[in-house]
Write a protein that holds these residues in place. Structure first.
Motif, mmCIF file in Angstrom:
data_model
loop_
_atom_site.group_PDB
_atom_site.id
_atom_site.type_symbol
_atom_site.label_atom_id
_atom_site.label_comp_id
_atom_site.label_asym_id
_atom_site.label_seq_id
_atom_site.Cartn_x
_atom_site.Cartn_y
_atom_site.Cartn_z
ATOM 1 N N MET A 34 -58.940 161.922 19.917
ATOM 2 C CA MET A 34 -58.983 161.509 21.320
ATOM 3 C C MET A 34 -60.251 160.704 21.588
ATOM 4 O O MET A 34 -60.192 159.613 22.186
ATOM 5 N N LEU A 35 -61.390 161.208 21.133
ATOM 6 C CA LEU A 35 -62.657 160.495 21.312
ATOM 7 C C LEU A 35 -62.624 159.142 20.604
ATOM 8 O O LEU A 35 -63.078 158.133 21.157
ATOM 9 N N VAL A 36 -62.058 159.108 19.420
ATOM 10 C CA VAL A 36 -61.949 157.839 18.683
ATOM 11 C C VAL A 36 -61.142 156.826 19.498
ATOM 12 O O VAL A 36 -61.546 155.660 19.647
ATOM 13 N N LEU A 37 -60.018 157.248 20.067
ATOM 14 C CA LEU A 37 -59.195 156.331 20.862
ATOM 15 C C LEU A 37 -59.898 155.904 22.150
ATOM 16 O O LEU A 37 -59.774 154.750 22.570
ATOM 17 N N ILE A 38 -60.639 156.804 22.765
ATOM 18 C CA ILE A 38 -61.381 156.453 23.983
ATOM 19 C C ILE A 38 -62.432 155.383 23.674
ATOM 20 O O ILE A 38 -62.560 154.393 24.394
ATOM 21 N N VAL A 39 -63.160 155.579 22.592
ATOM 22 C CA VAL A 39 -64.173 154.599 22.180
ATOM 23 C C VAL A 39 -63.498 153.283 21.809
ATOM 24 O O VAL A 39 -63.979 152.200 22.181
ATOM 25 N N LEU A 40 -62.375 153.359 21.103
ATOM 26 C CA LEU A 40 -61.648 152.150 20.702
ATOM 27 C C LEU A 40 -61.149 151.377 21.921
ATOM 28 O O LEU A 40 -61.272 150.151 21.985
ATOM 29 N N PHE A 41 -60.600 152.095 22.910
ATOM 30 C CA PHE A 41 -60.157 151.426 24.135
ATOM 31 C C PHE A 41 -61.332 150.729 24.814
ATOM 32 O O PHE A 41 -61.222 149.580 25.247
ATOM 33 N N THR A 42 -62.453 151.421 24.902
ATOM 34 C CA THR A 42 -63.645 150.861 25.541
ATOM 35 C C THR A 42 -64.111 149.608 24.809
ATOM 36 O O THR A 42 -64.385 148.577 25.432
ATOM 37 N N GLN A 43 -64.169 149.701 23.503
ATOM 38 C CA GLN A 43 -64.620 148.572 22.681
ATOM 39 C C GLN A 43 -63.670 147.375 22.807
ATOM 40 O O GLN A 43 -64.103 146.251 23.001
ATOM 41 N N ARG A 44 -62.374 147.640 22.746
ATOM 42 C CA ARG A 44 -61.401 146.539 22.836
ATOM 43 C C ARG A 44 -61.319 145.949 24.235
ATOM 44 O O ARG A 44 -60.907 144.804 24.400
ATOM 45 N N SER A 45 -61.676 146.721 25.229
ATOM 46 C CA SER A 45 -61.635 146.224 26.607
ATOM 47 C C SER A 45 -62.898 145.459 26.978
ATOM 48 O O SER A 45 -62.904 144.732 27.975
ATOM 49 N N TRP A 46 -63.963 145.632 26.215
ATOM 50 C CA TRP A 46 -65.266 145.080 26.596
ATOM 51 C C TRP A 46 -65.214 143.588 26.908
ATOM 52 O O TRP A 46 -65.761 143.144 27.919
ATOM 53 N N LYS A 47 -64.546 142.802 26.072
ATOM 54 C CA LYS A 47 -64.481 141.347 26.305
ATOM 55 C C LYS A 47 -63.310 140.965 27.195
ATOM 56 O O LYS A 47 -63.391 139.985 27.929
ATOM 57 N N ARG A 48 -62.220 141.705 27.141
ATOM 58 C CA ARG A 48 -61.003 141.343 27.879
ATOM 59 C C ARG A 48 -61.020 141.799 29.334
ATOM 60 O O ARG A 48 -60.480 141.140 30.204
ATOM 61 N N ASP A 49 -61.582 142.987 29.571
ATOM 62 C CA ASP A 49 -61.614 143.555 30.920
ATOM 63 C C ASP A 49 -62.831 144.472 31.020
ATOM 64 O O ASP A 49 -62.738 145.680 30.843
ATOM 65 N N ARG A 50 -63.967 143.866 31.271
ATOM 66 C CA ARG A 50 -65.239 144.594 31.297
ATOM 67 C C ARG A 50 -65.202 145.755 32.287
ATOM 68 O O ARG A 50 -65.779 146.810 32.043
ATOM 69 N N ILE A 51 -64.502 145.586 33.405
ATOM 70 C CA ILE A 51 -64.447 146.664 34.406
ATOM 71 C C ILE A 51 -63.770 147.905 33.814
ATOM 72 O O ILE A 51 -64.273 149.023 33.968
ATOM 73 N N SER A 52 -62.646 147.727 33.118
ATOM 74 C CA SER A 52 -61.982 148.876 32.490
ATOM 75 C C SER A 52 -62.888 149.529 31.459
ATOM 76 O O SER A 52 -62.945 150.763 31.357
ATOM 77 N N ALA A 53 -63.585 148.725 30.688
ATOM 78 C CA ALA A 53 -64.520 149.277 29.697
ATOM 79 C C ALA A 53 -65.610 150.083 30.392
ATOM 80 O O ALA A 53 -65.940 151.196 29.964
ATOM 81 N N LEU A 54 -66.159 149.556 31.469
ATOM 82 C CA LEU A 54 -67.210 150.268 32.207
ATOM 83 C C LEU A 54 -66.675 151.555 32.851
ATOM 84 O O LEU A 54 -67.377 152.566 32.896
ATOM 85 N N LEU A 55 -65.431 151.498 33.323
ATOM 86 C CA LEU A 55 -64.809 152.696 33.897
ATOM 87 C C LEU A 55 -64.671 153.804 32.850
ATOM 88 O O LEU A 55 -64.679 154.990 33.188
ATOM 89 N N PHE A 56 -64.550 153.427 31.586
ATOM 90 C CA PHE A 56 -64.389 154.407 30.511
ATOM 91 C C PHE A 56 -65.719 154.950 29.992
ATOM 92 O O PHE A 56 -65.724 155.950 29.275
ATOM 93 N N LEU A 57 -66.844 154.338 30.331
ATOM 94 C CA LEU A 57 -68.122 154.821 29.799
ATOM 95 C C LEU A 57 -68.442 156.271 30.194
ATOM 96 O O LEU A 57 -68.882 157.055 29.330
ATOM 97 N N PRO A 58 -68.231 156.689 31.457
ATOM 98 C CA PRO A 58 -68.459 158.111 31.760
ATOM 99 C C PRO A 58 -67.520 159.026 30.975
ATOM 100 O O PRO A 58 -67.894 160.129 30.576
ATOM 101 N N TYR A 59 -66.315 158.554 30.729
ATOM 102 C CA TYR A 59 -65.319 159.288 29.949
ATOM 103 C C TYR A 59 -65.789 159.427 28.501
ATOM 104 O O TYR A 59 -65.699 160.514 27.911
ATOM 105 N N VAL A 60 -66.308 158.352 27.931
ATOM 106 C CA VAL A 60 -66.871 158.400 26.574
ATOM 107 C C VAL A 60 -67.988 159.445 26.527
ATOM 108 O O VAL A 60 -68.031 160.284 25.615
ATOM 109 N N ALA A 61 -68.873 159.405 27.505
ATOM 110 C CA ALA A 61 -70.005 160.338 27.529
ATOM 111 C C ALA A 61 -69.522 161.780 27.647
ATOM 112 O O ALA A 61 -69.973 162.663 26.898
#
Length: 150
Positions: A107-134
């Motif tokens: 689950m953590l691997v997929l959360i980090v992967l989603f965040t990483q893949r979203s970073w360039k395509r949709d920075r807002i979604s990536a930022l929304l996932f940072l508290p979730y990653v933490a």
């Protein structure tokens, strides 16, 4: 209007399913009896944290659905969500710190992967996932500690 409805739907489904799974898998005597690490948070904190995270996860899911509903990012989002919803039944329902680890690590691997893949395509979604990653990083450490201590 359609965009708003999709956001409402994603948020409502994620929050509702998260709440239902939480209610069905309340920490009981088994959890109370576990040896806990010194950094174990008080039980009252989990509800507000998860409620907030589920709203953020729902928004990121809706944004991803709008931009690329059949993308690998959307598949990763659904994958991490499935694992998220499996964790409480695995950990609390089955009363197994090992099963919890087996679910939370990918689950953590997929959360980090989603965040990483979203970073360039949709920075807002990536930022929304940072508290979730933490939080899930912390939860993984807590789950591992409970496994080792018990």
């Amino acid at each position: 209007m359609k965009k708003i409805l999709i956001h409402i739907l994603f948020i409502a489904v994620v929050v509702a399913l998260g709440a239902l799974i939480g209610i069905a898998n309340v920490p009981g005597e088994w959890y109370q009896s576990l040896n806990k690490p010194p950094f174990n948070p008080p039980n009252w904190i989990f509800g507000p944290v998860w409620s907030t995270l589920y709203v953020l996860i729902g928004i990121a899911g809706a944004r991803t659905w709008h931009s690329s509903p059949s993308s690998s990012r959307m598949q990763i989002w659904f994958g991490q969500m499935a694992l998220n919803f499996l964790w409480s039944p695995a950990f609390f329902g089955m009363e197994s710190t090992l099963l919890g680890l087996i679910v939370i690590i990918p689950m953590l691997v997929l959360i980090v992967l989603f965040t990483q893949r979203s970073w360039k395509r949709d920075r807002i979604s990536a930022l929304l996932f940072l508290p979730y990653v933490a939080w899930v990083s912390f939860a993984t450490l807590l789950n591992l500690s409970l496994f080792i201590l018990n």
